[in-house]
Design a protein around this motif. Structure first.
Motif, PDB file in Angstrom:
ATOM      1  N   UNK A  76      14.018 -18.387  -9.870  1.00 58.31           N
ATOM      2  CA  UNK A  76      12.977 -19.327  -8.848  1.00 58.31           C
ATOM      3  C   UNK A  76      13.911 -19.915  -7.688  1.00 58.31           C
ATOM      4  N   UNK A  77      13.077 -20.255  -6.679  1.00 62.26           N
ATOM      5  CA  UNK A  77      13.586 -20.978  -5.762  1.00 62.26           C
ATOM      6  C   UNK A  77      13.940 -22.498  -6.080  1.00 62.26           C
ATOM      7  N   UNK A 106      28.925   2.134 -17.237  1.00 63.28           N
ATOM      8  CA  UNK A 106      30.165   2.403 -16.825  1.00 63.28           C
ATOM      9  C   UNK A 106      30.417   2.292 -15.249  1.00 63.28           C
ATOM     10  N   UNK A 107      31.475   2.809 -14.747  1.00 60.70           N
ATOM     11  CA  UNK A 107      31.727   2.868 -13.437  1.00 60.70           C
ATOM     12  C   UNK A 107      30.675   3.582 -12.587  1.00 60.70           C
ATOM     13  N   UNK A 108      30.060   3.101 -11.646  1.00 56.71           N
ATOM     14  CA  UNK A 108      28.992   3.762 -10.519  1.00 56.71           C
ATOM     15  C   UNK A 108      27.617   3.823 -11.585  1.00 56.71           C
ATOM     16  N   UNK A 109      27.583   3.034 -12.408  1.00 56.16           N
ATOM     17  CA  UNK A 109      26.112   3.325 -13.148  1.00 56.16           C
ATOM     18  C   UNK A 109      25.242   2.422 -12.413  1.00 56.16           C
ATOM     19  N   UNK A 110      25.430   1.506 -11.585  1.00 57.30           N
ATOM     20  CA  UNK A 110      24.331   0.706 -10.784  1.00 57.30           C
ATOM     21  C   UNK A 110      24.457  -0.832 -11.176  1.00 57.30           C
ATOM     22  N   UNK A 111      25.442  -1.198 -11.961  1.00 55.47           N
ATOM     23  CA  UNK A 111      25.594  -2.533 -12.330  1.00 55.47           C
ATOM     24  C   UNK A 111      25.223  -3.567 -11.322  1.00 55.47           C
ATOM     25  N   UNK A 112      26.099  -3.352 -10.262  1.00 52.79           N
ATOM     26  CA  UNK A 112      25.836  -4.503  -9.170  1.00 52.79           C
ATOM     27  C   UNK A 112      24.487  -4.259  -8.622  1.00 52.79           C
ATOM     28  N   UNK A 113      23.963  -3.168  -8.547  1.00 48.58           N
ATOM     29  CA  UNK A 113      22.690  -2.822  -7.789  1.00 48.58           C
ATOM     30  C   UNK A 113      21.590  -3.925  -8.647  1.00 48.58           C
ATOM     31  N   UNK A 114      21.763  -3.581 -10.139  1.00 51.31           N
ATOM     32  CA  UNK A 114      20.539  -4.120 -10.833  1.00 51.31           C
ATOM     33  C   UNK A 114      20.933  -5.700 -11.013  1.00 51.31           C
ATOM     34  N   UNK A 115      22.159  -6.121 -11.050  1.00 53.22           N
ATOM     35  CA  UNK A 115      22.427  -7.539 -11.177  1.00 53.22           C
ATOM     36  C   UNK A 115      21.781  -8.149  -9.783  1.00 53.22           C
ATOM     37  N   UNK A 116      22.059  -7.690  -8.602  1.00 58.03           N
ATOM     38  CA  UNK A 116      21.384  -8.183  -7.433  1.00 58.03           C
ATOM     39  C   UNK A 116      19.735  -8.141  -7.799  1.00 58.03           C
ATOM     40  N   UNK A 130      32.605 -13.332  -7.224  1.00 55.14           N
ATOM     41  CA  UNK A 130      32.902 -12.062  -7.344  1.00 55.14           C
ATOM     42  C   UNK A 130      34.338 -11.735  -6.902  1.00 55.14           C
ATOM     43  N   UNK A 131      35.060 -10.471  -7.423  1.00 54.10           N
ATOM     44  CA  UNK A 131      36.225  -9.962  -6.426  1.00 54.10           C
ATOM     45  C   UNK A 131      35.959  -9.475  -5.183  1.00 54.10           C
ATOM     46  N   UNK A 132      34.945  -8.845  -4.976  1.00 54.23           N
ATOM     47  CA  UNK A 132      34.601  -8.353  -3.697  1.00 54.23           C
ATOM     48  C   UNK A 132      33.235  -8.663  -3.428  1.00 54.23           C
ATOM     49  N   UNK A 133      32.566  -9.323  -2.612  1.00 60.43           N
ATOM     50  CA  UNK A 133      31.534  -9.920  -2.234  1.00 60.43           C
ATOM     51  C   UNK A 133      30.485  -8.735  -2.111  1.00 60.43           C
ATOM     52  N   UNK A 134      29.403  -8.505  -3.076  1.00 56.84           N
ATOM     53  CA  UNK A 134      28.638  -7.453  -2.737  1.00 56.84           C
ATOM     54  C   UNK A 134      27.035  -7.993  -2.726  1.00 56.84           C
ATOM     55  N   UNK A 135      26.900  -9.105  -3.805  1.00 58.90           N
ATOM     56  CA  UNK A 135      25.646  -9.451  -3.999  1.00 58.90           C
ATOM     57  C   UNK A 135      24.740 -10.149  -2.732  1.00 58.90           C
ATOM     58  N   UNK A 136      23.417  -9.991  -2.588  1.00 58.01           N
ATOM     59  CA  UNK A 136      22.794 -10.335  -1.261  1.00 58.01           C
ATOM     60  C   UNK A 136      21.558 -11.389  -1.872  1.00 58.01           C
ATOM     61  N   UNK A 137      21.755 -12.402  -2.557  1.00 55.64           N
ATOM     62  CA  UNK A 137      20.743 -13.026  -3.028  1.00 55.64           C
ATOM     63  C   UNK A 137      19.949 -13.826  -1.755  1.00 55.64           C
ATOM     64  N   UNK A 138      18.338 -13.916  -1.775  1.00 53.87           N
ATOM     65  CA  UNK A 138      17.630 -14.208  -0.748  1.00 53.87           C
ATOM     66  C   UNK A 138      17.276 -15.832  -0.918  1.00 53.87           C
ATOM     67  N   UNK A 139      17.479 -16.274  -2.103  1.00 53.09           N
ATOM     68  CA  UNK A 139      17.427 -17.731  -2.428  1.00 53.09           C
ATOM     69  C   UNK A 139      17.996 -18.563  -1.324  1.00 53.09           C
ATOM     70  N   UNK A 140      17.292 -19.696  -1.017  1.00 56.53           N
ATOM     71  CA  UNK A 140      17.868 -20.667  -0.105  1.00 56.53           C
ATOM     72  C   UNK A 140      19.210 -21.371  -0.535  1.00 56.53           C
ATOM     73  N   UNK A 141      19.295 -21.771  -1.984  1.00 52.51           N
ATOM     74  CA  UNK A 141      20.302 -22.330  -2.436  1.00 52.51           C
ATOM     75  C   UNK A 141      21.350 -21.636  -3.117  1.00 52.51           C
ATOM     76  N   UNK A 142      22.461 -20.891  -2.259  1.00 52.31           N
ATOM     77  CA  UNK A 142      23.300 -20.101  -2.987  1.00 52.31           C
ATOM     78  C   UNK A 142      24.788 -20.286  -2.372  1.00 52.31           C
ATOM     79  N   UNK A 143      25.655 -20.321  -3.294  1.00 58.04           N
ATOM     80  CA  UNK A 143      27.007 -20.442  -2.906  1.00 58.04           C
ATOM     81  C   UNK A 143      27.909 -19.380  -3.325  1.00 58.04           C
TER      82      UNK A 143
END
Length: 445
Positions: free
Chosen positions: A235-236, A218-228, A244-257
């Motif tokens: 793997x690298x 549901x809304x506010x259940x932490x979906x984006x947090x878990x997805x991140x 995303x509609x509003x960019x929230x994900x913060x991936x740490x890998x090198x090859x991310x668009x």
């Protein structure tokens, strides 16, 4: 009454009006003394320092007699009004606040640790609230007025903003600011009680073995947090595209668009939808596609991508349980302009979705994984969901905390075989089902 008391006392509107009057007076005096052209050439931090210094001189020269603390508070309020978002500025700096909800000028609610509370602050008038809203939306080149009474946007600092004003909102201008979530690792989420080590081992294996995973809640259940957090297991060396509609994900890998949708401009042109981005991502040679949330016809494109060579993709969907998540995916996919029979959509989902991770928000405000389910059906047959983990909650006790325990069930053999082929361990707490009959008997219970 002290300035601090006047600010924090909702039962004393006269005191608040007096404090607001002081802010308005000294804001006008500040604007008279500064050189706006010079101020615009300064960096934001330097601009604030300069304004605080000038205002301090003004108050020393002609201001009221105030204590050191009251003087600092007045300077802060005036500069916040001049540069920032007024009474909302301290809230945005408070890391414990995850959501700010303004219901007209007289009510400001915040969410902390999953609980909503009313703050003893208010806007001095509807006009002041509208000025704050206009300042917010102008930073993202949007406008809000009677002809455009709803705005959904993301601030440059990452917060998601929703505005709705009269005549659509009968309670006055309403502003909701959702804070940019901090990127938690799965190990940190274990410390918060959201999952445990056995579930971490399973989820790690599923992501690395390229299972397609849907995070539901549901809304506010932490979906984006878990997805991140789940995306951190990729793997690298793999090419990852996030949408995303509003960019929230913060991936740490090198090859991310990272791709972000775009609303229409003030002329109603230039809109780029999630579906446009999903379709374009297929031409970008992705190894994995991560969709922040599916909510429309792009679901069909995502499912087709998952079932045609883009294994290991991740997405979130709004739903209350694993079965609802599948039905919602089917409904959303049917919203595409391509009319696909329900039986064909079921075939598509059975082919594309491997695992559903259900998140729930409990009565004490805690968020945790409430279910991990495997979709074990094939082709056009009815959905067959095998729950391999469930949180069994106990009634909330006197301490106001929801207690319970995670329960584990055997993995379907095809899932275990696929994990072994990817050289991923089977978590000891789960084990492997002996046969399809065993699974069917367990689900029948």
């Amino acid at each position: 009454m002290s300035l601090r008391a006047r600010i924090n006392a909702p039962e004393a509107p006269h005191g608040q009006q007096e404090e607001s009057h002081l802010v308005a007076v000294y804001r006008a005096k500040l604007l008279e003394e500064i050189d706006l052209a010079e101020m615009s050439s300064l960096a934001a931090a330097e601009r604030r320092i300069r304004l605080e210094r000038v205002l301090g001189h003004i108050i020393s020269r002609e201001g009221p007699v105030l204590s050191t603390h009251e003087r600092a508070m007045l300077i802060r309020r005036v500069v916040d009004e001049a540069l920032g978002l007024g009474i909302l500025e301290p809230l945005l700096e408070d890391a414990s606040i995850t959501e700010i909800m303004v219901n007209g000028p007289d009510q400001v609610f915040v969410e902390r640790a999953g609980r909503v509370e009313l703050l003893p602050i208010r806007f001095s008038s509807h006009e002041q609230l509208m000025q704050t809203i206009e300042r917010i939306v102008s930073t993202v080149n949007r406008r809000v007025d009677e002809s455009n009474p709803m705005v959904d946007a993301r601030l440059p600092s990452g917060e998601r903003v929703n505005v709705i004003i009269p005549p659509l909102s009968l309670t006055g201008a309403t502003l909701t600011i959702r804070r940019f979530p901090r990127a938690f690792t799965l190990h940190e989420m274990i410390g918060l009680g959201s999952l445990d080590e056995q579930m971490l081992m399973l989820l790690s294996g599923l992501v690395r073995a390229k299972f397609n995973v849907i995070v539901s809640g549901a809304t506010g259940s932490g979906k984006t947090t878990l997805l991140n957090a789940l995306s951190g297991l990729i793997p690298e060396g793999e090419r990852i595209i996030t949408i995303e509609d509003a960019a929230e994900l913060q991936l740490q890998q090198n090859h991310v668009i990272s791709l972000e949708s775009r609303p229409a401009n003030v002329e109603g042109k230039g809109r780029i939808t999630i579906r446009d981005l999903v379709r374009n991502s297929l031409r970008m040679r992705p190894d994995r596609i991560i969709v922040g949330e599916v909510r429309g016809g792009e679901t069909l494109d995502m499912l087709q991508a998952m079932s045609t060579g883009h294994d290991g993709s991740l997405a979130t969907v709004h739903a209350n349980n694993a079965e609802d998540a599948l039905m919602r995916l089917q409904t959303l996919a049917s919203m595409s302009e391509v009319k696909v029979p329900y039986e064909a959509l079921r075939d598509q989902i059975n082919s594309a979705v491997d695992c559903i991770v259900q998140l729930s928000r409990f009565a004490d405000g805690s968020r945790r994984i409430s279910e991990i389910a495997i979709l074990d059906s094939h082709g056009r047959e009815e959905y067959r969901i095998v729950t391999v983990c469930r949180f069994a909650a106990r009634p909330m006790g006197a301490d106001g905390v929801v207690h319970g325990a995670f329960e584990y069930h055997p993995l379907p053999r095809r899932v275990a075989d696929r994990l072994r082929m990817a050289n991923e361990p089977i978590p000891p707490a789960f084990g492997v089902a002996d046969s399809e009959e065993q699974l069917a008997a367990r689900e029948a219970k």
